[in-house]
Design a protein around this motif. Sequence first.
Motif, PDB file in Angstrom:
ATOM      1  N   GLY A   1       1.303  32.370  -5.387  1.00 27.09           N
ATOM      2  CA  GLY A   1       1.347  30.927  -5.680  1.00 27.09           C
ATOM      3  C   GLY A   1       0.661  30.112  -4.604  1.00 27.09           C
ATOM      4  O   GLY A   1       0.964  30.256  -3.408  1.00 27.09           O
ATOM      5  N   GLY A   2      -0.263  29.238  -4.989  1.00 33.05           N
ATOM      6  CA  GLY A   2      -1.031  28.439  -4.033  1.00 33.05           C
ATOM      7  C   GLY A   2      -0.294  27.174  -3.601  1.00 33.05           C
ATOM      8  O   GLY A   2       0.681  26.732  -4.210  1.00 33.05           O
ATOM      9  N   ASP A   3      -0.773  26.592  -2.503  1.00 26.64           N
ATOM     10  CA  ASP A   3      -0.207  25.346  -1.982  1.00 26.64           C
ATOM     11  C   ASP A   3      -0.741  24.146  -2.764  1.00 26.64           C
ATOM     12  O   ASP A   3      -1.827  24.187  -3.340  1.00 26.64           O
ATOM     13  CB  ASP A   3      -0.553  25.174  -0.503  1.00 26.64           C
ATOM     14  CG  ASP A   3      -0.054  26.333   0.349  1.00 26.64           C
ATOM     15  OD1 ASP A   3       0.894  27.013  -0.090  1.00 26.64           O
ATOM     16  OD2 ASP A   3      -0.621  26.547   1.442  1.00 26.64           O
ATOM     17  N   GLY A   4       0.043  23.087  -2.731  1.00 26.34           N
ATOM     18  CA  GLY A   4      -0.409  21.844  -3.350  1.00 26.34           C
ATOM     19  C   GLY A   4      -1.372  21.083  -2.451  1.00 26.34           C
ATOM     20  O   GLY A   4      -1.392  21.260  -1.226  1.00 26.34           O
ATOM     21  N   GLY A   5      -2.185  20.226  -3.055  1.00 27.45           N
ATOM     22  CA  GLY A   5      -3.141  19.436  -2.293  1.00 27.45           C
ATOM     23  C   GLY A   5      -2.493  18.212  -1.669  1.00 27.45           C
ATOM     24  O   GLY A   5      -1.462  17.710  -2.126  1.00 27.45           O
ATOM     25  N   SER A   6      -3.092  17.703  -0.613  1.00 33.04           N
ATOM     26  CA  SER A   6      -2.581  16.522   0.074  1.00 33.04           C
ATOM     27  C   SER A   6      -2.951  15.249  -0.692  1.00 33.04           C
ATOM     28  O   SER A   6      -4.011  15.173  -1.332  1.00 33.04           O
ATOM     29  CB  SER A   6      -3.143  16.437   1.500  1.00 33.04           C
ATOM     30  OG  SER A   6      -2.783  17.584   2.250  1.00 33.04           O
TER      31      SER A   6
ATOM     32  N   GLY B   1       0.946  11.874   1.232  1.00 35.66           N
ATOM     33  CA  GLY B   1       1.889  12.944   1.524  1.00 35.66           C
ATOM     34  C   GLY B   1       1.213  14.302   1.591  1.00 35.66           C
ATOM     35  O   GLY B   1       0.160  14.533   0.997  1.00 35.66           O
ATOM     36  N   GLY B   2       1.837  15.221   2.334  1.00 34.51           N
ATOM     37  CA  GLY B   2       1.303  16.574   2.437  1.00 34.51           C
ATOM     38  C   GLY B   2       1.622  17.403   1.212  1.00 34.51           C
ATOM     39  O   GLY B   2       2.609  17.167   0.501  1.00 34.51           O
TER      40      GLY B   2
ATOM     41  N   ALA C   1       0.848  -1.193   0.000  1.00 39.18           N
ATOM     42  CA  ALA C   1       0.000   0.000   0.000  1.00 39.18           C
ATOM     43  C   ALA C   1       0.882   1.241   0.000  1.00 39.18           C
ATOM     44  O   ALA C   1       1.777   1.378   0.840  1.00 39.18           O
ATOM     45  CB  ALA C   1      -0.920   0.000   1.213  1.00 39.18           C
ATOM     46  N   THR C   2       0.621   2.142  -0.941  1.00 38.58           N
ATOM     47  CA  THR C   2       1.388   3.381  -1.078  1.00 38.58           C
ATOM     48  C   THR C   2       0.431   4.559  -1.105  1.00 38.58           C
ATOM     49  O   THR C   2      -0.488   4.589  -1.941  1.00 38.58           O
ATOM     50  CB  THR C   2       2.236   3.365  -2.362  1.00 38.58           C
ATOM     51  OG1 THR C   2       3.067   2.204  -2.375  1.00 38.58           O
ATOM     52  CG2 THR C   2       3.103   4.612  -2.439  1.00 38.58           C
ATOM     53  N   GLY C   3       0.609   5.481  -0.202  1.00 40.33           N
ATOM     54  CA  GLY C   3      -0.236   6.667  -0.180  1.00 40.33           C
ATOM     55  C   GLY C   3       0.070   7.602  -1.332  1.00 40.33           C
ATOM     56  O   GLY C   3       1.156   7.594  -1.921  1.00 40.33           O
ATOM     57  N   GLY C   4      -0.901   8.427  -1.683  1.00 40.88           N
ATOM     58  CA  GLY C   4      -0.727   9.379  -2.777  1.00 40.88           C
ATOM     59  C   GLY C   4       0.251  10.487  -2.424  1.00 40.88           C
ATOM     60  O   GLY C   4       0.311  10.953  -1.288  1.00 40.88           O
ATOM     61  N   SER C   5       1.019  10.911  -3.400  1.00 40.02           N
ATOM     62  CA  SER C   5       1.971  12.007  -3.192  1.00 40.02           C
ATOM     63  C   SER C   5       1.241  13.339  -3.142  1.00 40.02           C
ATOM     64  O   SER C   5       0.220  13.539  -3.819  1.00 40.02           O
ATOM     65  CB  SER C   5       3.020  12.022  -4.309  1.00 40.02           C
ATOM     66  OG  SER C   5       3.742  10.804  -4.339  1.00 40.02           O
ATOM     67  N   GLY C   6       1.780  14.249  -2.354  1.00 42.59           N
ATOM     68  CA  GLY C   6       1.198  15.581  -2.288  1.00 42.59           C
ATOM     69  C   GLY C   6       1.535  16.413  -3.511  1.00 42.59           C
ATOM     70  O   GLY C   6       2.556  16.206  -4.171  1.00 42.59           O
ATOM     71  N   GLY C   7       0.684  17.361  -3.822  1.00 45.06           N
ATOM     72  CA  GLY C   7       0.917  18.244  -4.971  1.00 45.06           C
ATOM     73  C   GLY C   7       2.003  19.279  -4.694  1.00 45.06           C
ATOM     74  O   GLY C   7       2.201  19.706  -3.543  1.00 45.06           O
ATOM     75  N   ASP C   8       2.702  19.706  -5.729  1.00 45.55           N
ATOM     76  CA  ASP C   8       3.763  20.706  -5.584  1.00 45.55           C
ATOM     77  C   ASP C   8       3.174  22.103  -5.406  1.00 45.55           C
ATOM     78  O   ASP C   8       2.105  22.421  -5.954  1.00 45.55           O
ATOM     79  CB  ASP C   8       4.674  20.688  -6.807  1.00 45.55           C
ATOM     80  CG  ASP C   8       5.375  19.351  -6.993  1.00 45.55           C
ATOM     81  OD1 ASP C   8       5.547  18.640  -5.988  1.00 45.55           O
ATOM     82  OD2 ASP C   8       5.735  19.022  -8.149  1.00 45.55           O
ATOM     83  N   GLY C   9       3.880  22.917  -4.642  1.00 49.02           N
ATOM     84  CA  GLY C   9       3.494  24.313  -4.527  1.00 49.02           C
ATOM     85  C   GLY C   9       3.798  25.082  -5.801  1.00 49.02           C
ATOM     86  O   GLY C   9       4.601  24.650  -6.637  1.00 49.02           O
TER      87      GLY C   9
END
Length: 398
Positions: A84-89, A168-169, A59-67
């Motif tokens: 510039g907005g933050d990436g999603g979790s 990931g965050g 099981a591998t969690g999804g990577s967070g989006g880049d800022g």
Amino acid sequence: MSISTRRLIFSIYKRTAPTTTNKKWCSTSPPTPVPIIRRKGKGDREMSSPFIDKKQVIATGGSGGDGCIAFSRIFGNEFAGPDGGDGGSGGHVIFKATSAINSLSHLPSKIEGEPGGAGRGSNCTGENGTHTIIPVPLGTMIKTMPPNSTLISDLSLDEQFFVAAKGGGGGKGNKFFASSQNQSPELAEFGGKGESNTFLLEMSIIAEFGLVGYPNAGKSTLLRAISRARPKVASYAFTTLRPHVGVVFFNDMERVTVADIPGLIPDAHRNRGLGIAFLRHIQRCICLIYVIDFSQPDPLDQFDSLHHELEQYDPKMIEKTFIILANKLDTDFAKENFQKFKSDFPQEILPISAKFSFGLKELLVKIRGISDSRKKASAVDLVYNPVREESTGPVKWR
């Protein structure tokens, strides 16, 4: 006849008519559930998906989006500052227990969570990844990998869940790094990587009821008669080499699962025949069903031998609720053996013939009664004893 005359006649009849009570509709007791025994023929094609009760899963969690690195340009202010907005979790990978499935054959070897979206300009935050919820059967045990395998969680309750891998965050955009000293930062974060864990999923209970008997006692024939399962049936011993699970439906939309395992023979605990290792499939069944072949000379020896083999595997198994079935009563000398068995054995015995569907309705009604009693006892136990000292807890978070 005028309307007033009709009203007068109706009022007189209403006063003089006898009052009767319809006991059928005034009864407060709920109707007895009736099993649905399907008469439609089954195909001869073998099942394409085998029954799987143990599987290794990564099981591998999804990577967070880049800022995002972006700068605002508005009317009258060409250099309005960073936006510039933050990436999603990233999404989690979650195992959720459900009674709708009874096998692990649908699980892929690798499960990845949904990644989060990247941030954008105008302070737009990326979309969070949706959690990946994987349904697993009730009683699924989640363990670490061997050789030092330890139990992490036991999903024994409906809708109980376990977070197998966290996502990931999201990375911060350059708007986050703006300060009085650096008002136009050209800096942003990458999204965090999701967790990656390897688990061993094993079903501790594959059915509520387990069929136990000698080879060719009629266990597979019985399972075919009461459900849509299609285990192999032949005239030689050890036809069943792996467990089969059948589902019995009732008219009140409830269902009961029954498992068929390979046959036991005397001294199976000494690795004779197919051994007794497969008894782990019915170790946590709420009730065991002894299928005794009454066409053989001494049915009582069959029961004693099966009882002994279960005790050799786990002494607690002989303490379970059990049902004794006198199968193959349509054969010669079976009725004589049945009368002799009843005189020597004090417990209740259900006479059936799995081949000709004799006595199956009475059997299924008894099975349903045991299942309902167990569910009521479990509900009371959860109300008055919400915390169980012997368990590791309903939910385990990493």
